[in-house]
Motif scaffolding. Structure first.
Motif, PDB file in Angstrom:
ATOM      1  N   ASP A 172       2.491 -11.689  -8.389  1.00 18.78           N
ATOM      2  CA  ASP A 172       2.649 -11.912  -6.947  1.00 18.78           C
ATOM      3  C   ASP A 172       2.353 -10.666  -6.125  1.00 18.78           C
ATOM      4  O   ASP A 172       1.911 -10.770  -4.984  1.00 18.78           O
ATOM      5  CB  ASP A 172       4.092 -12.354  -6.638  1.00 18.78           C
ATOM      6  CG  ASP A 172       4.382 -13.765  -7.094  1.00 18.78           C
ATOM      7  OD1 ASP A 172       3.423 -14.525  -7.316  1.00 18.78           O
ATOM      8  OD2 ASP A 172       5.571 -14.107  -7.235  1.00 18.78           O
ATOM      9  N   VAL A 173       2.661  -9.488  -6.683  1.00 20.68           N
ATOM     10  CA  VAL A 173       2.614  -8.245  -5.910  1.00 20.68           C
ATOM     11  C   VAL A 173       1.631  -7.269  -6.534  1.00 20.68           C
ATOM     12  O   VAL A 173       1.715  -6.966  -7.733  1.00 20.68           O
ATOM     13  CB  VAL A 173       4.008  -7.593  -5.826  1.00 20.68           C
ATOM     14  CG1 VAL A 173       3.954  -6.330  -4.963  1.00 20.68           C
ATOM     15  CG2 VAL A 173       5.043  -8.571  -5.281  1.00 20.68           C
ATOM     16  N   LEU A 174       0.704  -6.780  -5.729  1.00 24.58           N
ATOM     17  CA  LEU A 174      -0.221  -5.729  -6.129  1.00 24.58           C
ATOM     18  C   LEU A 174       0.199  -4.457  -5.394  1.00 24.58           C
ATOM     19  O   LEU A 174       0.183  -4.418  -4.164  1.00 24.58           O
ATOM     20  CB  LEU A 174      -1.651  -6.108  -5.761  1.00 24.58           C
ATOM     21  CG  LEU A 174      -2.763  -5.154  -6.218  1.00 24.58           C
ATOM     22  CD1 LEU A 174      -2.943  -5.237  -7.730  1.00 24.58           C
ATOM     23  CD2 LEU A 174      -4.080  -5.480  -5.510  1.00 24.58           C
ATOM     24  N   VAL A 175       0.590  -3.433  -6.139  1.00 25.98           N
ATOM     25  CA  VAL A 175       0.998  -2.160  -5.540  1.00 25.98           C
ATOM     26  C   VAL A 175      -0.190  -1.212  -5.668  1.00 25.98           C
ATOM     27  O   VAL A 175      -0.587  -0.846  -6.774  1.00 25.98           O
ATOM     28  CB  VAL A 175       2.235  -1.571  -6.225  1.00 25.98           C
ATOM     29  CG1 VAL A 175       2.716  -0.329  -5.470  1.00 25.98           C
ATOM     30  CG2 VAL A 175       3.348  -2.606  -6.310  1.00 25.98           C
ATOM     31  N   ALA A 176      -0.782  -0.839  -4.538  1.00 29.30           N
ATOM     32  CA  ALA A 176      -2.099  -0.195  -4.580  1.00 29.30           C
ATOM     33  C   ALA A 176      -2.186   1.012  -3.666  1.00 29.30           C
ATOM     34  O   ALA A 176      -1.525   1.083  -2.628  1.00 29.30           O
ATOM     35  CB  ALA A 176      -3.182  -1.206  -4.188  1.00 29.30           C
ATOM     36  N   THR A 177      -3.009   1.947  -4.072  1.00 32.22           N
ATOM     37  CA  THR A 177      -3.448   3.004  -3.171  1.00 32.22           C
ATOM     38  C   THR A 177      -4.616   2.457  -2.357  1.00 32.22           C
ATOM     39  O   THR A 177      -4.990   1.282  -2.481  1.00 32.22           O
ATOM     40  CB  THR A 177      -3.887   4.237  -3.961  1.00 32.22           C
ATOM     41  OG1 THR A 177      -4.967   3.868  -4.834  1.00 32.22           O
ATOM     42  CG2 THR A 177      -2.736   4.800  -4.786  1.00 32.22           C
ATOM     43  N   PHE A 196       0.829  -1.209   0.000  1.00 31.47           N
ATOM     44  CA  PHE A 196       0.000   0.000   0.000  1.00 31.47           C
ATOM     45  C   PHE A 196       0.864   1.260   0.000  1.00 31.47           C
ATOM     46  O   PHE A 196       1.810   1.388   0.781  1.00 31.47           O
ATOM     47  CB  PHE A 196      -0.922   0.027   1.227  1.00 31.47           C
ATOM     48  CG  PHE A 196      -2.138  -0.824   1.077  1.00 31.47           C
ATOM     49  CD1 PHE A 196      -3.196  -0.423   0.250  1.00 31.47           C
ATOM     50  CD2 PHE A 196      -2.247  -2.038   1.741  1.00 31.47           C
ATOM     51  CE1 PHE A 196      -4.316  -1.210   0.102  1.00 31.47           C
ATOM     52  CE2 PHE A 196      -3.372  -2.826   1.602  1.00 31.47           C
ATOM     53  CZ  PHE A 196      -4.408  -2.412   0.775  1.00 31.47           C
ATOM     54  N   THR A 197       0.497   2.197  -0.881  1.00 29.21           N
ATOM     55  CA  THR A 197       1.157   3.495  -0.954  1.00 29.21           C
ATOM     56  C   THR A 197       0.133   4.596  -0.709  1.00 29.21           C
ATOM     57  O   THR A 197      -1.073   4.370  -0.778  1.00 29.21           O
ATOM     58  CB  THR A 197       1.813   3.720  -2.320  1.00 29.21           C
ATOM     59  OG1 THR A 197       0.789   3.854  -3.309  1.00 29.21           O
ATOM     60  CG2 THR A 197       2.725   2.565  -2.689  1.00 29.21           C
ATOM     61  N   ARG A 198       0.637   5.809  -0.487  1.00 27.36           N
ATOM     62  CA  ARG A 198      -0.261   6.924  -0.201  1.00 27.36           C
ATOM     63  C   ARG A 198      -0.776   7.583  -1.480  1.00 27.36           C
ATOM     64  O   ARG A 198      -1.887   8.080  -1.514  1.00 27.36           O
ATOM     65  CB  ARG A 198       0.452   7.965   0.668  1.00 27.36           C
ATOM     66  CG  ARG A 198      -0.430   9.101   1.156  1.00 27.36           C
ATOM     67  CD  ARG A 198       0.318  10.041   2.083  1.00 27.36           C
ATOM     68  NE  ARG A 198       0.721   9.363   3.300  1.00 27.36           N
ATOM     69  CZ  ARG A 198       1.975   9.185   3.697  1.00 27.36           C
ATOM     70  NH1 ARG A 198       2.966   9.643   2.933  1.00 27.36           N
ATOM     71  NH2 ARG A 198       2.257   8.564   4.814  1.00 27.36           N
ATOM     72  N   THR A 199       0.036   7.593  -2.546  1.00 25.14           N
ATOM     73  CA  THR A 199      -0.332   8.342  -3.751  1.00 25.14           C
ATOM     74  C   THR A 199      -0.301   7.458  -4.993  1.00 25.14           C
ATOM     75  O   THR A 199       0.360   6.406  -5.025  1.00 25.14           O
ATOM     76  CB  THR A 199       0.628   9.525  -3.971  1.00 25.14           C
ATOM     77  OG1 THR A 199       1.942   9.019  -4.283  1.00 25.14           O
ATOM     78  CG2 THR A 199       0.704  10.420  -2.744  1.00 25.14           C
ATOM     79  N   VAL A 200      -0.986   7.937  -6.031  1.00 28.47           N
ATOM     80  CA  VAL A 200      -0.997   7.258  -7.327  1.00 28.47           C
ATOM     81  C   VAL A 200       0.410   7.200  -7.918  1.00 28.47           C
ATOM     82  O   VAL A 200       0.849   6.163  -8.429  1.00 28.47           O
ATOM     83  CB  VAL A 200      -1.957   7.993  -8.296  1.00 28.47           C
ATOM     84  CG1 VAL A 200      -1.769   7.504  -9.724  1.00 28.47           C
ATOM     85  CG2 VAL A 200      -3.404   7.817  -7.854  1.00 28.47           C
ATOM     86  N   VAL A 201       1.123   8.329  -7.866  1.00 30.40           N
ATOM     87  CA  VAL A 201       2.465   8.394  -8.451  1.00 30.40           C
ATOM     88  C   VAL A 201       3.391   7.386  -7.778  1.00 30.40           C
ATOM     89  O   VAL A 201       4.168   6.687  -8.445  1.00 30.40           O
ATOM     90  CB  VAL A 201       3.035   9.823  -8.336  1.00 30.40           C
ATOM     91  CG1 VAL A 201       4.515   9.847  -8.735  1.00 30.40           C
ATOM     92  CG2 VAL A 201       2.245  10.782  -9.217  1.00 30.40           C
ATOM     93  N   GLU A 202       3.312   7.285  -6.463  1.00 32.74           N
ATOM     94  CA  GLU A 202       4.176   6.350  -5.754  1.00 32.74           C
ATOM     95  C   GLU A 202       3.820   4.903  -6.095  1.00 32.74           C
ATOM     96  O   GLU A 202       4.710   4.057  -6.238  1.00 32.74           O
ATOM     97  CB  GLU A 202       4.083   6.587  -4.245  1.00 32.74           C
ATOM     98  CG  GLU A 202       5.238   6.038  -3.447  1.00 32.74           C
ATOM     99  CD  GLU A 202       6.556   6.782  -3.687  1.00 32.74           C
ATOM    100  OE1 GLU A 202       6.765   7.319  -4.793  1.00 32.74           O
ATOM    101  OE2 GLU A 202       7.390   6.794  -2.760  1.00 32.74           O
TER     102      GLU A 202
END
Length: 462
Positions: A331-336, A285-291
């Motif tokens: 394997d990895v979902l990078v999501a806001t 989980f990230t805070r922003t779309v860009v990240e």
């Protein structure tokens, strides 16, 4: 269990009464382990059979408490932690009522959801549970053309699942679409509906929907003052079922910890952790779309199987990303936080908070993506020197101190040179995408600069 004859529901007219066997609740005995079965709750044979085919062996606590109340015809407020099986708790009573109803079956029930992904997920679960009786659903969400949705409404579906804004668009613009015969209204993730400022649309909707003979279910992970006001405006003498009295509660099978690290080394530690988790499904989980986009590019550059999910992707790309992650294609979902609430991804092994969430409630929903339905799971938060105050507030809300991960600096820093190079590549790709946005506008599919980035992202997100 005997094979139940498949029946087709007619959206235009009533169906013939069911036989005595089908119309009455199933009468299987309580399992020897003491847990109730769906039959014990009053669920009829055909729906019990559907539950069995989907692998639902026993009701979850919210299902065990809510289903009998709903089958009595009461309005219902259900409060339960994320991942507790709320959808089946309202879907099964509605499907049973649909089978027993002798009037017009078109637009029998309306389910309101806060996000597009959750709306599709609810529709899929209704269709799966109602597969033996050929239930028809229509999904009304933004981000795609209205015309195909209007065509679906013209086929008189039994169940409509919608986000509030798009539902109001269709009620105002789609000829022949009316909910005057609506029998059931469900507001799922009600606290999230209000957090996303759907209040005005809900107020307009309540003025349109029939009040008499309508059953209303409100399901929420928390009960805020806004949700209580919504309850008073839409429900009549409801029964309340609460499985979790603490909105900051996490499940016992979840192992939670944190890593205290320098901000400048977050990427290095993340890559080290994900390398150790290779082959395990993980949400970052990230805070922003860009990240989210940058980290997904970084991980791909290093050969890790990652895919992004955030609100600036097209609807087809968002659904495609979820599908690839669910089917273990990635394997990895990078999501806001678009992925923090409501989504049912059955086998998430770990959650990593790359960026800490803004509040404890969001933390609970994020980590609730793992350790679902009694399974174990792991949640690790990356805490930099600038996050200490936020982390202490989260721990205070949880009512306990979480354990710190063993020191991994030496092993992690061995990856620094490779990660530094991958960061440079990811930033070049990200700048190309942002330049594409400036030239063309629109969704991320139009933002990819170089041909290699564009081709790769089209393959991954399609």
């Amino acid at each position: 269990m005997s094979v139940t004859k498949k029946r087709k529901l007619n959206g235009e007219s009533s169906i013939s009464p069911l036989s005595t066997k089908d119309a009455s609740p199933a009468t299987e005995s309580t399992p020897q382990n003491g847990q109730k079965s769906f039959a014990d709750l009053g669920v009829m044979d055909s729906l019990c059979e559907a539950c069995e085919s989907l692998g639902y062996k026993n009701p979850t606590p919210i299902q065990a408490e809510a289903i009998p109340v709903a089958l009595e015809g009461r309005d219902l407020i259900g409060v339960a932690e994320t991942g507790s099986g709320k959808t089946a708790a309202f879907a099964l009573p509605i499907l049973q009522a649909l089978l027993n109803h002798k009037g017009n079956l078109a637009f029998f029930a309306l389910v309101l959801a806060p996000t597009r992904e959750l709306a599709y997920q609810i529709s899929q679960q209704f269709e799966a549970l109602g597969s033996l009786i050929s239930v028809k659903c229509a999904v009304l969400v933004g981000g795609i053309e209205m015309m195909p949705q209007s065509v679906a409404l013209g086929k008189k579906p039994h169940i409509v699942v919608a986000t509030p804004g798009r539902l109001m668009d269709h009620l105002e613009k789609t000829k022949g679409f009316s909910l005057r015969n609506l029998q059931y209204l469900v507001m799922d993730e009600a606290d999230r509906l209000l957090d996303l400022d759907f209040g005005p649309q809900l107020d307009k909707l309540f003025k349109i929907l029939p009040r008499e003979h309508r059953h209303t279910y409100l399901f929420s992970a928390t009960m805020s003052s806004k949700v209580e006001n919504l309850q008073r405006a839409s429900l009549r003498n409801p029964a309340k079922v609460s499985i979790s009295s603490n909105e900051h509660q996490t499940v016992k099978t979840l192992l939670q910890s944190y890593i205290f690290l320098p901000l400048k080394h977050k990427d290095v530690y993340l890559v080290h952790m994900l390398t150790d988790l290779t082959g395990h499904s993980t949400i970052v989980f990230t805070r922003t779309v860009v990240e989210a986009q940058r980290i997904a590019l970084l991980l791909r550059t290093l050969g890790l199987s990652a895919i992004p999910l955030h609100g600036q992707l097209s609807q087809s790309a968002r659904l495609g990303a979820l599908s690839k992650f669910r089917t273990k294609g990635r394997d990895v979902l990078v999501a806001t936080d678009v992925a923090a609430r409501g989504l049912d991804i059955p086998s998430v092994d770990a959650v990593i908070n790359y960026d800490l969430p803004p509040d404890s409630k969001t933390y609970v929903h994020r980590v609730g993506r793992t350790a679902r339905a009694g399974k174990s799971g792991k949640a690790v938060s990356l805490v930099s020197q600038y996050d200490v105050e936020v982390w202490l507030r989260i721990e205070n809300a949880l009512g306990k101190k979480l354990s710190e991960e063993p020191d991994m600096k030496e092993e992690a820093m061995m990856l620094k040179e490779r990660v530094d190079e991958a960061q440079r590549v990811a930033m070049r790709e990200l700048r190309s995408m942002q330049e594409g946005k400036g030239r063309k506008g629109g969704g991320l599919r139009q933002r990819h600069g170089g041909k290699r980035a564009r081709d790769e992202m089209d393959r991954e997100e399609g």
